[in-house]
Design a protein around this motif. Structure first.
Motif, short mmCIF file in Angstrom:
data_model
loop_
_atom_site.label_atom_id
_atom_site.label_comp_id
_atom_site.label_asym_id
_atom_site.label_seq_id
_atom_site.Cartn_x
_atom_site.Cartn_y
_atom_site.Cartn_z
N LEU A 17 1.04 -1.14 -0.24
CA LEU A 17 0.18 -0.38 -0.36
C LEU A 17 0.61 1.21 -0.14
CD1 LEU A 17 -2.58 1.44 0.32
CD2 LEU A 17 -2.71 1.21 2.60
N ALA A 18 2.20 1.50 0.64
CA ALA A 18 2.53 2.11 1.21
C ALA A 18 3.86 2.94 -0.87
CB ALA A 18 3.45 2.08 1.87
N GLU A 37 -7.53 7.06 0.42
CA GLU A 37 -7.17 4.92 1.57
C GLU A 37 -7.95 4.10 0.48
OE1 GLU A 37 -4.04 3.86 4.01
OE2 GLU A 37 -4.00 5.96 2.98
N ALA A 38 -8.88 4.41 1.55
CA ALA A 38 -10.09 2.60 0.62
C ALA A 38 -10.05 2.33 -0.44
CB ALA A 38 -11.70 3.04 0.70
N GLU A 39 -10.12 3.29 -1.02
CA GLU A 39 -9.57 2.96 -2.98
C GLU A 39 -8.28 2.25 -3.46
OE1 GLU A 39 -12.99 6.55 -5.06
OE2 GLU A 39 -11.17 6.67 -3.95
N LEU A 41 -6.40 1.23 -1.50
CA LEU A 41 -6.73 -0.51 -0.50
C LEU A 41 -7.26 -1.38 -1.83
CD1 LEU A 41 -5.26 -1.77 1.18
CD2 LEU A 41 -7.87 -1.05 3.38
N ALA A 42 -9.01 -1.01 -2.02
CA ALA A 42 -9.40 -1.46 -2.66
C ALA A 42 -9.08 -1.99 -3.98
CB ALA A 42 -10.86 -0.85 -3.21
N ARG A 43 -7.79 -1.27 -4.91
CA ARG A 43 -7.10 -1.40 -5.60
C ARG A 43 -5.89 -2.40 -5.44
NH1 ARG A 43 -6.98 3.99 -9.74
NH2 ARG A 43 -9.33 4.03 -10.29
N LEU A 44 -5.30 -2.34 -4.47
CA LEU A 44 -4.27 -3.56 -4.16
C LEU A 44 -4.68 -4.57 -4.20
CD1 LEU A 44 -1.32 -3.65 -2.62
CD2 LEU A 44 -2.18 -3.00 -0.84
N ARG A 45 -5.87 -5.12 -3.10
CA ARG A 45 -6.25 -6.37 -3.28
C ARG A 45 -7.35 -6.98 -4.43
NH1 ARG A 45 -9.23 -4.37 2.86
NH2 ARG A 45 -7.09 -4.50 3.88
N HIS A 46 -7.26 -6.34 -5.11
CA HIS A 46 -7.96 -6.65 -6.66
C HIS A 46 -6.96 -7.48 -7.48
CE1 HIS A 46 -10.35 -7.19 -9.96
NE2 HIS A 46 -8.93 -6.94 -10.60
N LEU A 47 -7.11 -8.72 -6.83
CA LEU A 47 -6.62 -9.89 -7.88
C LEU A 47 -4.63 -9.71 -7.38
CD1 LEU A 47 -6.44 -8.84 -11.86
CD2 LEU A 47 -7.47 -10.65 -10.25
N TYR A 48 -5.14 -10.18 -5.94
CA TYR A 48 -4.20 -10.05 -5.50
C TYR A 48 -3.03 -11.02 -5.46
CZ TYR A 48 -1.55 -8.40 -0.76
OH TYR A 48 -0.51 -8.60 -0.01
N SER A 49 -3.27 -12.57 -5.57
CA SER A 49 -2.91 -13.69 -5.68
C SER A 49 -2.13 -13.58 -7.31
CB SER A 49 -3.67 -14.62 -6.32
OG SER A 49 -4.81 -14.42 -7.12
#
Length: 141
Positions: A17-18, A37-39, A41-49
């Protein structure tokens, strides 16, 4: 130079995230996109695998996210820590991806305000489309 991609795990989220905010906020805001911040984080978590830490000679210098099938590879993100930018790592990482996935169609999108656009052009990617904020690019052999 040895380049390794290590799958990201949950405990890497704070670092990622940083890294995302350090490397993307300026370009997003230049494009008129102001993410919370939430947006981010959402983009980071998208397809995190599909996210990998990038190590150069064992030292973590950034992250890459990509999806690969038998015939295509979609490069979703490449982020290099600011202290390591300009050292040729981006080129080396992309060249390794191209070599490892030879024969596949390789595509990506890049913000129009991001200087990485020039890097992708130098490496053989061509613009195949665009929208208000991004160029869609494909690697042309």
């Amino acid at each position: 130079m040895r380049i390794d991609f290590v799958p990201a795990v949950e405990s890497d989220e704070t670092y990622l995230l940083a890294l995302r905010k350090q490397t993307m906020t300026e370009h997003l805001e230049a494009a008129g996109l102001f993410l919370s911040e939430a947006e981010h984080l959402a983009r980071l978590r998208h397809l995190y695998s599909c996210c990998y830490l990038v190590l150069i000679n064992g030292e973590r210098i950034g992250a890459i996210k990509y999806q690969s099938t038998a015939s295509e590879l979609n490069l979703l993100q490449l982020q290099i820590e600011r202290d390591h930018q300009g050292a040729g790592y981006g080129s080396a990482i992309i060249q390794q991806i191209l070599a490892h996935h030879a024969g596949k169609q390789i595509g990506l999108s890049v913000l129009k305000a991001n200087p990485a656009f020039g890097l992708y052009q130098r490496l053989g990617f061509a613009v195949v489309g665009e929208d208000e904020h991004e160029y869609l690019m494909r690697y042309e052999v």
